[in-house]
Structure formats: structure tokens, C-alpha cells
Design an enzyme around this catalytic site. Structure first.
Site: not given
Ligand code: CIR
Length: 256
Positions: A163, A248
């Protein structure tokens, strides 16, 4: 003064099955993850944020990463359409929670995809990472929703990390910080400051001089203390194993 509220979501019992894009899978200690999530929420709360729990989404391993489901700007909460189809089940509960807090909502619609983790805001400037979970159509829809509210919405190419906010976040004065090997083009940001640890790129702004950071970036934390910031550190090791970072784990709501 505007209110400071933060939306969080408890970790799913299936957290260990969370998606991985850049990292190899490692064992997750669920009890420790739950403790780390509680500690994160308590730290926000102690710093003056009202912490609100969204309805659990226990069938979604990545639901603790609630930031990806919503983008709040002024009195509008944009309900995202996550780029990973597995994560779209997380969205309805987040929408319910944010509406209960008084936000009006709008949705990103197919074929658009958008993850909240791709949206970095500073004042009226909104940078959107495009090329990973967020696509052009998602960017266009977000821009159409936020521009009438006074935002300048800028696409940023993203190829190196999951991201945009895995690569960069912003200090209170708008200086964008990032670990340069993971930033596609630092030159797109008017002011950019390199940091020496990958996790040092992630700050949550608790107020004008207080930052929340991961314990995994001690040298960057010290460098920000040397600049006059107060830095609170939280250990989020179990979430970092799943490519999550300190931003997040909550949606910060400053608009109402
Ligand atoms: C994913 O791959 O969607 C989750 N394992 C991690 C999401 C992390 N989100 C973020 O950094 N905003």
C-alpha cells in the site's frame, strides 16, 4: 475542537490466514496479537482518542486492518472496494459503524478497487497509491467524491510495496517520510524526508507533536524525538508478519 475518534476491529480467530504479498508466511501467536491490538487501542485512548469497535468480521482473516475499508474526509466516509476480493466481506460492518458515528457514506463501485491503506492525506492534499490494490477506476471515483469537498487528489505510482502507506506517511507539517528503497519516486512529494528503517515510514499522528510508531523502528523514533516530537511506541509484531503496519489498525476520524 474537532473530535478524535478511532475505529478499530478485533483480530479474527483466523488472523494467521491473512493475505501475504511480499513476505513469507510465519507463525502467528493469536493471543499475543490480541494483546497487541488491545495495547494499540489503549495507547490511542490514553492519547485522547475515543476508541470505537466496529462489529467483528471474524470470518475475514485480515479484518483487523480496518483502515483498508474506509476513507474519511470531512463529513464523508468513502466505503472502499478492496483490491483483494477476499477482503470485501469486511466492508459492510465498517460502513455500519461509521454511519452510526454520524458520517454520510459513499461507495467505491466495480470495476473500481481502492484500499484505505493507499490513501495518504495531509490537509487538503490526498495522495493515492495506484497500481497495487487500488486501480485507476478506484482512484477516479475517490477523486470525484473528494474534489467537491475541497481536496486535491493526486495519483502516485506504486510498485514496490503493498500500500502507499506501507511506503510513506506524513509528519504533522506535511513532510512525507519514507524508507527510500521502498518509495517509487520521492520526488512526487513536495517535501520528503528519508528514514533509516522500513517501519520508520509509518506514523499515526496523535496530535500536532505526538506520533504513534511501531516498536520495530527504534532508530527512526529516536530521530523524531530529536526533532522535538513525542513518540509513543507499540509492539505490533504479529500484524507486521502479515504486512500490516501501525496505520492500518485503525481509522482515525477527525471530521465530525
Ligand atoms: C493484506 O494483505 O491485505 C493484509 N495482510 C495486510 C493489510 C495491511 N493494511 C495496510 O497496510 N493498510
Amino acid at each position: 475542537m474537532l473530535s478524535q475518534r478511532a475505529l478499530v476491529r478485533r483480530p479474527s480467530p483466523d488472523l494467521a490466514k491473512g493475505l501475504l504479498t511480499h513476505l513469507a508466511r510465519q507463525p502467528i501467536d493469536l493471543a499475543l496479537a490480541r494483546q497487541q491490538a488491545r495495547n494499540y487501542a489503549e495507547t490511542l485512548n490514553a492519547a485522547g482518542w475515543a476508541v470505537i469497535e466496529a462489529p467483528p468480521a471474524d470470518d475475514s482473516p485480515d479484518s483487523v486492518f480496518i483502515e483498508d475499508t474506509l476513507v474519511a474526509y470531512s463529513n464523508l466516509a468513502v466505503v472502499t472496494r478492496p483490491g483483494a476480493p477476499e477482503r470485501r466481506r469486511e466492508v459492510p460492518g465498517a460502513e455500519v459503524a461509521v454511519r452510526a458515528l454520524g458520517y454520510r457514506t459513499a461507495r467505491i463501485l466495480a470495476p473500481g478497487t481502492l484500499d484505505g491503506g493507499d490513501v495518504l492525506k495531509h490537509d487538503n492534499l490526498v495522495w493515492v497509491g495506484v497500481g497495487g490494490r487500488t486501480n485507476e477506476a478506484g482512484f477516479e471515483q475517490l477523486a470525484a467524491l473528494l474534489t467537491p469537498l475541497g481536496a486535491t487528489v493526486v495519483p502516485v505510482e506504486l510498485t514496490k510495496v503493498l500500500h502507499l502507506k506501507s511506503a510513506v506517511t506524513a509528519l504533522p507539517d506535511g513532510t512525507v517520510i519514507g524508507y527510500e528503497p521502498l518509495v517509487d519516486d520521492p520526488g512526487v512529494f513536495p517535501r520528503f524526508l528519508g528514514v533509516e528503517e522500513p517501519e520508520g515510514a509509518h506514523v499515526v499522528l496523535l496530535n500536532h507533536n505526538r506520533l504513534l510508531m511501531a516498536a520495530s523502528a527504534p532508530r527512526t523514533a529516536q530521530s523524531f524525538r530529536d526533532r522535538g516530537f513525542e513518540v509513543l511506541s507499540v509492539d505490533i509484531s504479529e500484524f507486521e508478519k502479515l504486512e500490516g503496519c501501525v496505520t492500518c489498525l485503525s481509522v482515525r476520524l477527525r471530521g465530525l
